[in-house]
Design a protein around this motif. Sequence first.
Motif, PDB file in Angstrom:
ATOM      1  N   SER A 115       0.846  -1.194   0.000  1.00 35.00           N
ATOM      2  CA  SER A 115       0.000   0.000   0.000  1.00 35.00           C
ATOM      3  C   SER A 115       0.882   1.244   0.000  1.00 35.00           C
ATOM      4  CB  SER A 115      -0.916   0.013   1.226  1.00 35.00           C
ATOM      5  OG  SER A 115      -0.163   0.225   2.412  1.00 35.00           O
ATOM      6  N   LEU A 116       0.356   2.334  -0.534  1.00 39.28           N
ATOM      7  CA  LEU A 116       1.099   3.594  -0.501  1.00 39.28           C
ATOM      8  C   LEU A 116       1.343   4.021   0.943  1.00 39.28           C
ATOM      9  CD1 LEU A 116       2.333   6.054  -1.904  1.00 39.28           C
ATOM     10  CD2 LEU A 116       0.045   7.081  -1.970  1.00 39.28           C
ATOM     11  N   ASN A 117       0.361   3.797   1.796  1.00 43.21           N
ATOM     12  CA  ASN A 117       0.505   4.132   3.215  1.00 43.21           C
ATOM     13  C   ASN A 117       1.688   3.407   3.839  1.00 43.21           C
ATOM     14  OD1 ASN A 117      -0.294   4.943   5.978  1.00 43.21           O
ATOM     15  ND2 ASN A 117      -0.896   2.789   6.167  1.00 43.21           N
ATOM     16  N   ASP A 118       1.795   2.101   3.620  1.00 45.73           N
ATOM     17  CA  ASP A 118       2.905   1.347   4.199  1.00 45.73           C
ATOM     18  C   ASP A 118       4.226   1.691   3.530  1.00 45.73           C
ATOM     19  OD1 ASP A 118       1.845  -0.024   6.364  1.00 45.73           O
ATOM     20  OD2 ASP A 118       1.184  -1.734   5.165  1.00 45.73           O
ATOM     21  N   ASN A 159       4.144  -6.207   0.843  1.00 47.81           N
ATOM     22  CA  ASN A 159       3.480  -6.721   2.038  1.00 47.81           C
ATOM     23  C   ASN A 159       3.916  -8.170   2.283  1.00 47.81           C
ATOM     24  OD1 ASN A 159       1.453  -8.724   1.213  1.00 47.81           O
ATOM     25  ND2 ASN A 159       0.268  -7.040   0.359  1.00 47.81           N
ATOM     26  N   PRO A 160       3.880  -8.627   3.532  1.00 45.72           N
ATOM     27  CA  PRO A 160       4.493  -9.921   3.878  1.00 45.72           C
ATOM     28  C   PRO A 160       3.716 -11.152   3.436  1.00 45.72           C
ATOM     29  CG  PRO A 160       3.544  -8.886   5.821  1.00 45.72           C
ATOM     30  CD  PRO A 160       3.441  -7.876   4.726  1.00 45.72           C
ATOM     31  N   ASN A 161       2.610 -10.959   2.733  1.00 44.74           N
ATOM     32  CA  ASN A 161       1.796 -12.096   2.279  1.00 44.74           C
ATOM     33  C   ASN A 161       1.540 -11.985   0.782  1.00 44.74           C
ATOM     34  OD1 ASN A 161       1.012 -13.436   4.971  1.00 44.74           O
ATOM     35  ND2 ASN A 161       0.480 -11.293   5.327  1.00 44.74           N
ATOM     36  N   GLU A 183      -1.104  -2.603   6.503  1.00 39.32           N
ATOM     37  CA  GLU A 183      -1.835  -3.368   5.483  1.00 39.32           C
ATOM     38  C   GLU A 183      -0.973  -4.569   5.100  1.00 39.32           C
ATOM     39  OE1 GLU A 183      -3.343   0.473   5.875  1.00 39.32           O
ATOM     40  OE2 GLU A 183      -1.533   0.227   4.662  1.00 39.32           O
ATOM     41  N   PRO A 184      -1.046  -5.667   5.890  1.00 39.61           N
ATOM     42  CA  PRO A 184      -0.104  -6.780   5.717  1.00 39.61           C
ATOM     43  C   PRO A 184      -0.509  -7.827   4.681  1.00 39.61           C
ATOM     44  CG  PRO A 184      -1.455  -7.168   7.639  1.00 39.61           C
ATOM     45  CD  PRO A 184      -1.867  -5.829   7.101  1.00 39.61           C
ATOM     46  N   ASP A 185      -1.701  -7.679   4.087  1.00 41.94           N
ATOM     47  CA  ASP A 185      -2.141  -8.685   3.123  1.00 41.94           C
ATOM     48  C   ASP A 185      -2.839  -8.004   1.946  1.00 41.94           C
ATOM     49  OD1 ASP A 185      -4.718  -7.999   4.065  1.00 41.94           O
ATOM     50  OD2 ASP A 185      -4.678  -9.609   5.533  1.00 41.94           O
TER      51      ASP A 185
END
Length: 296
Positions: free
Chosen positions: A198-201, A223-225, A284-286
């Motif tokens: 995500s742009l946020n992350d 993201n980690p997934n 947002e991890p997924d």
Amino acid sequence: MHIVIGGASGFLGEPLTSFLRGRGHDVTTLIRSGTPDNRSSLWDPASGNLDQVLIDSADAVINLSGAPVAHWPWTAAYRHKILVSRTSATATLARAIAASPKPPALVSASGMSAYGSDRGSEVLTEKSSLGKGFLTDVVHQWEAAASPAADAGARVCFIRTSLVLDKHGGTLKTMLPIFRLGLGGKLSTGKQYFSVISLNDWVRAAAFLVETETASGPFNFANPNPSTNAEFTTQLSSALRRPAVMRVPGFAIKTALGRLSDELLGSLRVVPEHLQAEGFVFEEPDLESTIAAGLR
């Protein structure tokens, strides 16, 4: 901190600049034309012109400069532009950092193409072997251009970015009109991994590298997934409440986009092992949360 940013006017640079200023940092943006003010400074990365005093006063330098990769056609001239726009900006900043009495940290953009264009289902961490191909060679030279800063003892971080999802720019902005018409679909078989963030992350992670004094080396921004292109298609169509029954054949993508098609049809299962080891926590991890954030 006093932070200098090259490439601050782009899709990633603008929100990062705002975020850093919101955290109380003094941010100076590097501009190539116009009249600078007390928050900006002129530079010319192609010729190596840069205010050395500005770099000497910085605690960290962020480099996001580079011609867009999502450009068609990839002529020989444009491939050269992709390379030189990245290496010249990085080298200019790295040399200035090396010349500083107290070298500031360098956080420099890079790409997940470091691992090639197609590694199947192999899990790719920062310790994975590097790949082959045009964009891979670009990444290798891009990161190597930072060597003067590292050799001078500066802390250097490389952001190996996956696809950044946000409705205001990048891949998602391009896809949204198609999916909203119900014409979205998987690319080829859809089995290829489609690493996203995500742009946020992305913004939070970039700021994290600037502020974390122990952080150095390459960092995967994904993201980690990681999910497949088919899973992405299903999630995006579901979020938009539109059907996505189309499928774009691989040969059609190759015919239309030529060498650029390798970046869409290849599979890169990238995970942010180094970033998480440093203590970064994704909001947002997924895929579902990443798409939801991108549509907000």
